[in-house]
Structures are given as structure tokens and as C-alpha cells.
Design a protein around this motif. Structure first.
Motif, PDB file in Angstrom:
ATOM      1  N   ASP A  41       0.482  -1.013  -0.278  1.00  0.00           N
ATOM      2  CA  ASP A  41      -0.174   0.126  -0.294  1.00  0.00           C
ATOM      3  C   ASP A  41       0.975   1.103  -0.249  1.00  0.00           C
ATOM      4  N   LEU A  42       0.288   2.207  -1.019  1.00  0.00           N
ATOM      5  CA  LEU A  42       0.957   3.728  -0.826  1.00  0.00           C
ATOM      6  C   LEU A  42       0.941   4.471   0.772  1.00  0.00           C
ATOM      7  N   ILE A  43       2.222   5.316   0.947  1.00  0.00           N
ATOM      8  CA  ILE A  43       1.820   5.552   2.190  1.00  0.00           C
ATOM      9  C   ILE A  43       2.297   7.561   2.339  1.00  0.00           C
ATOM     10  N   TYR A  44       1.560   8.030   2.605  1.00  0.00           N
ATOM     11  CA  TYR A  44       2.479   9.394   2.053  1.00  0.00           C
ATOM     12  C   TYR A  44       2.254   9.932   3.637  1.00  0.00           C
ATOM     13  N   ILE A  45       3.588  10.458   4.079  1.00  0.00           N
ATOM     14  CA  ILE A  45       3.839  11.033   5.221  1.00  0.00           C
ATOM     15  C   ILE A  45       3.992  12.139   5.920  1.00  0.00           C
ATOM     16  N   TRP A  46       3.078  12.335   6.344  1.00  0.00           N
ATOM     17  CA  TRP A  46       2.108  13.952   7.336  1.00  0.00           C
ATOM     18  C   TRP A  46       3.106  13.830   8.637  1.00  0.00           C
ATOM     19  N   GLU A  47       3.704  15.267   8.758  1.00  0.00           N
ATOM     20  CA  GLU A  47       3.901  15.601   9.776  1.00  0.00           C
ATOM     21  C   GLU A  47       3.458  16.478  10.239  1.00  0.00           C
ATOM     22  N   TYR A  48       3.076  16.730  11.971  1.00  0.00           N
ATOM     23  CA  TYR A  48       1.745  17.131  12.915  1.00  0.00           C
ATOM     24  C   TYR A  48       2.307  18.514  12.746  1.00  0.00           C
ATOM     25  N   GLY A  49       1.239  19.457  12.983  1.00  0.00           N
ATOM     26  CA  GLY A  49       1.900  21.524  13.092  1.00  0.00           C
ATOM     27  C   GLY A  49       0.646  21.758  11.962  1.00  0.00           C
ATOM     28  N   THR A  50       0.468  23.059  12.299  1.00  0.00           N
ATOM     29  CA  THR A  50       0.429  24.844  11.851  1.00  0.00           C
ATOM     30  C   THR A  50       0.898  24.314   9.813  1.00  0.00           C
ATOM     31  N   ASN A  51       2.225  24.330  10.157  1.00  0.00           N
ATOM     32  CA  ASN A  51       3.261  23.898   9.063  1.00  0.00           C
ATOM     33  C   ASN A  51       3.520  22.939   8.288  1.00  0.00           C
ATOM     34  N   GLY A  52       3.007  21.561   9.373  1.00  0.00           N
ATOM     35  CA  GLY A  52       3.210  20.416   8.698  1.00  0.00           C
ATOM     36  C   GLY A  52       2.988  19.894   7.209  1.00  0.00           C
ATOM     37  N   GLY A  53       2.728  19.106   6.817  1.00  0.00           N
ATOM     38  CA  GLY A  53       1.904  18.278   5.985  1.00  0.00           C
ATOM     39  C   GLY A  53       3.131  16.801   5.461  1.00  0.00           C
ATOM     40  N   ILE A  54       2.903  17.657   4.056  1.00  0.00           N
ATOM     41  CA  ILE A  54       2.872  15.608   3.411  1.00  0.00           C
ATOM     42  C   ILE A  54       4.965  15.655   3.303  1.00  0.00           C
ATOM     43  N   ILE A  55       6.196  15.431   3.848  1.00  0.00           N
ATOM     44  CA  ILE A  55       7.163  14.979   3.710  1.00  0.00           C
ATOM     45  C   ILE A  55       7.344  14.218   2.964  1.00  0.00           C
ATOM     46  N   ALA A  56       6.547  13.251   2.516  1.00  0.00           N
ATOM     47  CA  ALA A  56       7.674  12.179   2.517  1.00  0.00           C
ATOM     48  C   ALA A  56       6.672  10.984   1.689  1.00  0.00           C
ATOM     49  N   ILE A  57       7.183   9.821   1.205  1.00  0.00           N
ATOM     50  CA  ILE A  57       5.962   8.813   0.452  1.00  0.00           C
ATOM     51  C   ILE A  57       6.616   7.518   0.760  1.00  0.00           C
ATOM     52  N   GLY A  58       5.726   6.346   1.228  1.00  0.00           N
ATOM     53  CA  GLY A  58       6.634   5.504   1.059  1.00  0.00           C
ATOM     54  C   GLY A  58       5.673   4.415   0.966  1.00  0.00           C
ATOM     55  N   GLU A  59       5.782   2.906   1.675  1.00  0.00           N
ATOM     56  CA  GLU A  59       4.646   2.055   1.473  1.00  0.00           C
ATOM     57  C   GLU A  59       4.628   0.986   2.499  1.00  0.00           C
ATOM     58  N   ALA A  60       3.111   0.396   2.376  1.00  0.00           N
ATOM     59  CA  ALA A  60       3.535  -0.811   3.309  1.00  0.00           C
ATOM     60  C   ALA A  60       4.758  -1.848   3.370  1.00  0.00           C
ATOM     61  N   ALA A  61       6.012  -2.430   4.063  1.00  0.00           N
ATOM     62  CA  ALA A  61       6.535  -2.910   3.696  1.00  0.00           C
ATOM     63  C   ALA A  61       6.320  -4.389   4.059  1.00  0.00           C
ATOM     64  N   ASP A  62       5.225  -4.455   5.038  1.00  0.00           N
ATOM     65  CA  ASP A  62       5.166  -6.359   5.336  1.00  0.00           C
ATOM     66  C   ASP A  62       3.334  -5.568   6.380  1.00  0.00           C
ATOM     67  N   LEU A  63       2.791  -6.733   6.338  1.00  0.00           N
ATOM     68  CA  LEU A  63       1.538  -6.613   7.265  1.00  0.00           C
ATOM     69  C   LEU A  63       1.361  -6.406   8.760  1.00  0.00           C
ATOM     70  N   PRO A  64       0.700  -5.850   9.585  1.00  0.00           N
ATOM     71  CA  PRO A  64       0.510  -4.734  10.732  1.00  0.00           C
ATOM     72  C   PRO A  64       0.724  -6.201  11.625  1.00  0.00           C
ATOM     73  N   ALA A  65       1.781  -6.241  12.703  1.00  0.00           N
ATOM     74  CA  ALA A  65       1.859  -7.822  13.480  1.00  0.00           C
ATOM     75  C   ALA A  65       2.139  -6.922  14.662  1.00  0.00           C
ATOM     76  N   PHE A  66       1.888  -7.963  15.947  1.00  0.00           N
ATOM     77  CA  PHE A  66       2.149  -7.331  17.438  1.00  0.00           C
ATOM     78  C   PHE A  66       3.279  -6.988  18.289  1.00  0.00           C
ATOM     79  N   ARG A  67       4.344  -6.416  17.919  1.00  0.00           N
ATOM     80  CA  ARG A  67       6.032  -6.359  17.580  1.00  0.00           C
ATOM     81  C   ARG A  67       6.299  -5.217  18.830  1.00  0.00           C
ATOM     82  N   LYS A  68       7.462  -5.273  19.288  1.00  0.00           N
ATOM     83  CA  LYS A  68       8.165  -4.420  19.610  1.00  0.00           C
ATOM     84  C   LYS A  68       9.033  -3.606  18.751  1.00  0.00           C
TER      85      LYS A  68
END
Length: 437
Positions: free
Chosen positions: A226-253
Motif C-alpha cells: 500500500d502507498l503511504i503519504y507521510i504527514w508531519e503534524y503542526g500548522t506548518n506541517g504537511g506531506i514530507i515523504a512517500i513510502g509503502e507498507a513493507a509487510d503486514l501489521p503485526a503485534f511487536r516491539k
């Protein structure tokens, strides 16, 4: 081992089309009659007129679906057989041999059934099925069987069950369906971080970052790739990077590589539901929050309306709008690559030097290697480091991940004719795939 009950596999079961997987709970009131009649059946409603979802599921069975039959015999709870639906389910009157207290009108699916000579005890698959956290699935969070009749399970659960069965004895039609990899319909997401808690330099310095997935709804919808847009929180934030899900969610450290970027160490401590996000592109200039607010297609982004969450779905329209804004933004230049050695790789890999050397040598000779294991154990992490070893440098731009599936063709991977988006007429042009590029 399987004992065939002398009836044939027919219809679409010979195809590799995607299918549903089901877990049917057959008690003493229905097991003998249904197995003898080669069907599953459930009332459409209770006598008071109420619909029950695990009964209604029978009405959702379609031709080619695979069904695992669960039965408790002599206090041993086991998967006792596997079947394939011969046709789509249909409305049918209650068959003879079932409880007369049930409503007469119901759903029925006719089956080709195969009995396991050695039933598979639930205890052998219990923990792994529970860990999948299947919504309205057959098992509760503490591993007990839910009260009900027919439950949907996902592809991963079907493969877990199949691992414990002698696959050489299962008809090829069932094997093809269980081990097929249907083309996933990939989603788009926006993941938010707060630089108050996590150092944004990580996106330039790390290849993968583990990300918490708090809500069950998002965990079930998120797919590898899945395509993932990375968003930085804050009034001056926004999309800073693009990534993708490298695996499936898992319960881990937390991923150990993340730790030095955690400003608040306690916030990310302990086990959580997490997914690994591969960072594909860091923007030289973010798409600012205000830009999105002023954009007609992006002003309704979930992150603008509910800014306190972490994971947000992105619609097709929003995705296209973001892509149009990205066209004029450059990628952050790669830092100069440094030599990458076996010692560098072993600093981050929990394996013996000889094993890593054997894998690298095998790649040099046979040109391929298969890494097998459940989500979250580090297959992608190891694969990237093997790539760096082969090219002798840690250069992210030289490594590309490709997810193969049934619909991924030669034209996608190497070269072929594809529709020309710039042509006003329906024309095709010769386009290079990722391998050619």
C-alpha cells in the motif's frame, strides 16, 4: 491424508480465480446429515424473524469457495475435512435430517467434500489464527470457538491450516486456491507523525520505519505494498515523504533502528500493532498543510478534519490531487554512498556470518533465493541488506521492491504495450517495466 468420498470436482474449481475461505462449525445436530448430503445449510431467519450473520454467510458462498469443516468428536476439536462449493448458494427448504425446530426456508450450498484421514486438532493452529484478529471470525480473542455456524476467514488463515495438512494428498484444485496470490487491490494512506515525539531526520537516514496502527479497522484494511503519504503534524506541517507498507501489521516491539529517533522513549515502548514502512521518496519541499486546505480536492482530507489520529485512508480523488502537486517537487538528493561490507550487514542481522555468506554465494550462482516466514520477522530487512552486499554500497536508489502476483505480467515487469495517457484517442505505446528501467 485425504479419503475421497467418490464425487467429482466440477465447475470453476479448476481455475485460479480468487475465492472466499470459510470455517463451518458442524455440531452433532447437523454434521452427519450435511456430510452425507454433501452440503451446508442454514435458516434465513430465526422463528422470531431475526437475521443472524453466521447463518446469512451461507447465502454469500459462491462457486469455487473453499470451506474448512470443524467438528468436535469425543471431546477433540478438529478440522475434519475440506470442501469446495460446486455452485453459488441458493434458497432451499430445510433438508431432511436437520432439526425441525429451525425455520424451513434457508440458504444451501452444495459441496465436493474431502475427509481428512487424520483430523487437524484446533490446538495446533489456535494461536496463529487468533493472532490474525479476524473480524467476525471463528475464534474469540482467547482462542475459543465462537457460537455460530459459518464464519469467513482470510487467505492467511487458510494457508496456516493448509501448512498442517499433507498437501500432496489434497486435490490440486484446492491447493491452487489456497496457495494462489490474487492480485491485491492496493490502498492509499496518510500516516501522521509529530516531531515533538519523533525526529524527522529519520526519513532521510532510515530505509524502513515501524509505525503504530492503533485501530483494528485500519489493521484489517492495510495491505503489503500500500502507498503511504507521510504527514508531519503542526500548522506548518504537511506531506514530507512517500513510502509503502513493507509487510503486514503485526503485534511487536519497536524497530531497534527507530529508537535513536524517538524523542519520547516511553511513548513508543512495549509491544504494539505496528507495520514496517519503506521510505521511497523524501520531498525537497513539503506539500504544506495550508496548500491542502486551499485545494478543492484536498480540503476534506481526514487529517485536516481530525488532526489527532495517526492513520488515515486516502481516496482515489485525493491521491490523484496529491500526485499532481508532486509533479513539480524534486526528490531529496541521495547522500554519497559508502562501501557496504559483510561486517556492516552483520551489525543489524541476527544470524551467523557463515549463513549470510552462504546466502550471498547462492545468489551469485543461482541468482535467486526464497526467504520464508510470517510477517514481521525481517524478510524485507534482510533482502535489502543482501542487495547492498551484492552492489557493495548502501545506496537506496539502486534497490527496488517488486510485489509479484497473478496479474503481474511480463509487460509490467520488462516491456510491453500500454495505453498512452497523453493520447486523445485510444492508442497504445511501448513502455518499459521496472526491470528494464
Amino acid at each position: 491424508m485425504l479419503k475421497e468420498l467418490k464425487f467429482n470436482i466440477i465447475g470453476k474449481t479448476e481455475s485460479n480465480d480468487s475465492c472466499n475461505f470459510w470455517w463451518v462449525v458442524q455440531n452433532s445436530n447437523s454434521f452427519e446429515a450435511e456430510i452425507a448430503g454433501r452440503y451446508i445449510w442454514a435458516p434465513k431467519r430465526t422463528k422470531t424473524g431475526r437475521n443472524i450473520h453466521h447463518w446469512s454467510n451461507v447465502g454469500q458462498v459462491k462457486e469455487g469457495d473453499v470451506i474448512f469443516h470443524y467438528h468436535s468428536k469425543k471431546s477433540v476439536q478438529s478440522i475434519v475435512g475440506i470442501s469446495i462449493a460446486k455452485a453459488d448458494s441458493n434458497t432451499a427448504q430445510r433438508p431432511e435430517g436437520l432439526l425441525e425446530s429451525w425455520h424451513k426456508e434457508g440458504w444451501k450450498a452444495d459441496l465436493d467434500y474431502y475427509e481428512l484421514e487424520s483430523p487437524l486438532p484446533k490446538s495446533e493452529i489456535n494461536d496463529r489464527i487468533v493472532a490474525l484478529d479476524i473480524s467476525k471470525g471463528p475464534l474469540t480473542s482467547n482462542g475459543r470457538v465462537n457460537q455460530g455456524y459459518l464464519f469467513g476467514i482470510n487467505h492467511a488463515a487458510a494457508q496456516i491450516i493448509a501448512e498442517k495438512i499433507n498437501l500432496n494428498s489434497i486435490p490440486q484444485q484446492i491447493m491452487d486456491k489456497i496457495h494462489s496470490n490474487p492480485a491485491p487491490s492496493l490502498n492509499r494512506w496518510l500516516f501522521q507523525f509529530n516531531s515533538k515525539y519523533f525526529d524527522r531526520r529519520a526519513f532521510n537516514e532510515l530505509e524502513e520505519i515501524s509505525w503504530t496502527i492503533k485501530r483494528k479497522k485500519e489493521r484489517e484494511a492495510l495491505k503489503q505494498g500500500d502507498l503511504i503519504y507521510i504527514w508531519e503534524y503542526g500548522t506548518n506541517g504537511g506531506i514530507i515523504a512517500i513510502g509503502e507498507a513493507a509487510d503486514l501489521p503485526a503485534f511487536r516491539k519497536e524497530n531497534p533502528n527507530n529508537e535513536k529517533y524517538n524523542v519520547d522513549k516511553d511513548k513508543f515502548a512495549g509491544e504494539e500493532w505496528r507495520v514496517m514502512v519503506a521510505i521511497k521518496r523524501v520531498l525537497s519541499e513539503p506539500i504544506r498543510r495550508q496548500t491542502c486546505k486551499d485545494h478543492p480536492q484536498l480540503s476534506s482530507l481526514h487529517v485536516l478534519r481530525q488532526p489527532r489520529a495517526t492513520n488515515y485512508p486516502v481516496t482515489q480523488e485525493e491521491h490523484q490531487a496529491i500526485q499532481s502537486l508532486l509533479e513539480g517537487i524534486d526528490v531529496m538528493p541521495d547522500t554519497p554512498s559508502e562501501p557496504y561490507t559483510m561486517d556492516d550487514a552483520l551489525k543489524h542481522l541476527f544470524m551467523e556470518r557463515k549463513l549470510l555468506e552462504d546466502i550471498k554465494d547462492s545468489l551469485s550462482v543461482k541468482k535467486n533465493v526464497i526467504l520464508q516466514g510470517p510477517p514481521g520477522v525481517g524478510k524485507t530487512f534482510l533482502a535489502r541488506r543482501l542487495a547492498y552486499l551484492l552492489i557493495g554500497a548502501k545506496k537506496r536508489a539502486n534497490v527496488e521492491m517488486v510485489q509479484f502476483h497473478q496479474s503481474y505480467a511480463y509487460e509490467d515487469f520488462v516491456q510491453g504495450l500500454r495505453p498512452d495517457p497523453e493520447s486523445e484517442q485510444a492508442r497504445f505505446k511501448l513502455s518499459n517495466g521496472i526491470f528494464y528501467e
